[in-house]
Design a protein around this motif. Structure first.
Motif, PDB file in Angstrom:
ATOM      1  N   ALA A 126       0.766  -1.267   0.133  1.00 20.56           N
ATOM      2  CA  ALA A 126      -0.046  -0.008   0.018  1.00 20.56           C
ATOM      3  C   ALA A 126       0.787   1.144   0.076  1.00 20.56           C
ATOM      4  CB  ALA A 126      -1.086  -0.093   1.244  1.00 20.56           C
ATOM      5  N   ALA A 127       1.920   1.152   0.750  1.00 13.97           N
ATOM      6  CA  ALA A 127       2.970   2.375   0.615  1.00 13.97           C
ATOM      7  C   ALA A 127       3.609   2.747  -0.677  1.00 13.97           C
ATOM      8  CB  ALA A 127       3.967   2.285   1.749  1.00 13.97           C
ATOM      9  N   ARG A 128       3.699   1.333  -1.504  1.00 11.05           N
ATOM     10  CA  ARG A 128       4.566   1.785  -2.497  1.00 11.05           C
ATOM     11  C   ARG A 128       3.683   2.006  -3.922  1.00 11.05           C
ATOM     12  NH1 ARG A 128       9.919   0.331  -3.020  1.00 11.05           N
ATOM     13  NH2 ARG A 128      10.814  -0.352  -1.009  1.00 11.05           N
ATOM     14  N   LEU A 129       2.296   1.610  -3.805  1.00 12.06           N
ATOM     15  CA  LEU A 129       1.595   2.015  -4.988  1.00 12.06           C
ATOM     16  C   LEU A 129       0.736   3.056  -4.744  1.00 12.06           C
ATOM     17  CD1 LEU A 129       0.030  -1.610  -5.304  1.00 12.06           C
ATOM     18  CD2 LEU A 129       1.629  -0.539  -7.053  1.00 12.06           C
ATOM     19  N   PRO A 130       0.152   3.625  -5.735  1.00  9.28           N
ATOM     20  CA  PRO A 130      -0.424   4.979  -5.827  1.00  9.28           C
ATOM     21  C   PRO A 130      -1.806   4.493  -5.054  1.00  9.28           C
ATOM     22  CG  PRO A 130       0.345   4.723  -7.945  1.00  9.28           C
ATOM     23  CD  PRO A 130       0.735   3.554  -7.339  1.00  9.28           C
TER      24      PRO A 130
END
Length: 237
Positions: A126-130
């Motif tokens: 979740a932190a790495r994806l838009p």
């Protein structure tokens, strides 16, 4: 599903449930979270029963609740109308709406390493994806579908692609084929298949071992065993 105690609950019934968080809470609007509980104990109007899984939408008074923590949810039952694809799980019989709090003195169930790893992987993904892509990525990779927009679910269904949102045999087959091919660059044919099977088994355990993934894993194990034994692909050869 018919024998579950939730079958007799009606909308508006007062319910108290104590269970373990099975996944991260997803935003449900108005400051509430959508919670998935496992090993839940339900009490309502003198009845008491145990459920393997249950859905709740509740305001949480304690931030930082993590998978494995014990939670108490008190509120009203919202009964779902019958319908949808068969089979329908017990947790789809209705929804508990109310307030959630951590259970003091209850030790978190950290024995299941898969819960901790799944939670860490979900947070990292979740932190790495838009923000507009993260819910779809969680569904496709970790079988975390609670954060999906209902309108997006409907569009997938209308396009005939609803099966992509569930970790199915296709996902397991693609993962096994990719792992086997990559391992084949360094390992021999007799070693790459068992290693690929071990990797896929770890992945299926990580996402909670849904039925379709378990079936595909059994097929993959049989295929690996047959190849190692040198059995022919067709009887009579």
């Amino acid at each position: 599903r018919r024998s579950a105690c939730t079958a007799g609950l009606m909308t508006g019934d007062s319910v108290e449930v104590v269970g373990e968080l099975a996944a991260r809470g997803a935003a449900a609007g108005r400051g509430r979270l959508r919670l998935r509980l496992r090993r839940a104990t339900l009490r309502s109007d003198g009845r008491r029963c145990h459920l393997p899984t249950l859905l709740a939408r509740a305001s949480v008074d304690r931030p930082g609740l993590a998978p494995g923590d014990h939670v108490r949810v008190t509120g009203e039952w919202m009964r779902f109308e019958a319908g949808g694809a068969w089979p329908i799980g017990v947790e789809r019989r209705g929804l508990l709406s109310g307030a959630a709090s951590g259970v003091d003195g209850a030790a978190p169930s950290r024995g299941l390493l898969s819960l901790e790893l799944r939670s860490r992987a979900a947070r990292r993904l979740a932190a790495r994806l838009p923000a507009d892509v993260a819910p779809t990525g969680l569904a496709l990779l970790l079988a975390e579908r609670d954060e999906l927009d209902p309108d997006l679910r409907r569009r997938f269904a209308e396009a005939g692609l609803a099966h992509l949102l569930a970790i199915s045999g296709m996902h397991v087959g693609l993962l096994a084929a990719g792992a086997s091919w990559l391992l084949g660059l360094r390992l021999g044919p007799r070693r790459r298949l068992p290693v690929a099977l071990a990797l896929v088994t770890a992945y299926v355990a990580l996402i909670g071992a849904p039925p379709a993934a378990r079936r595909a894993l059994v097929v993959l194990a049989g295929y690996t065993w047959a190849r190692l034994r040198g059995w022919p692909a067709r009887p009579g050869e």
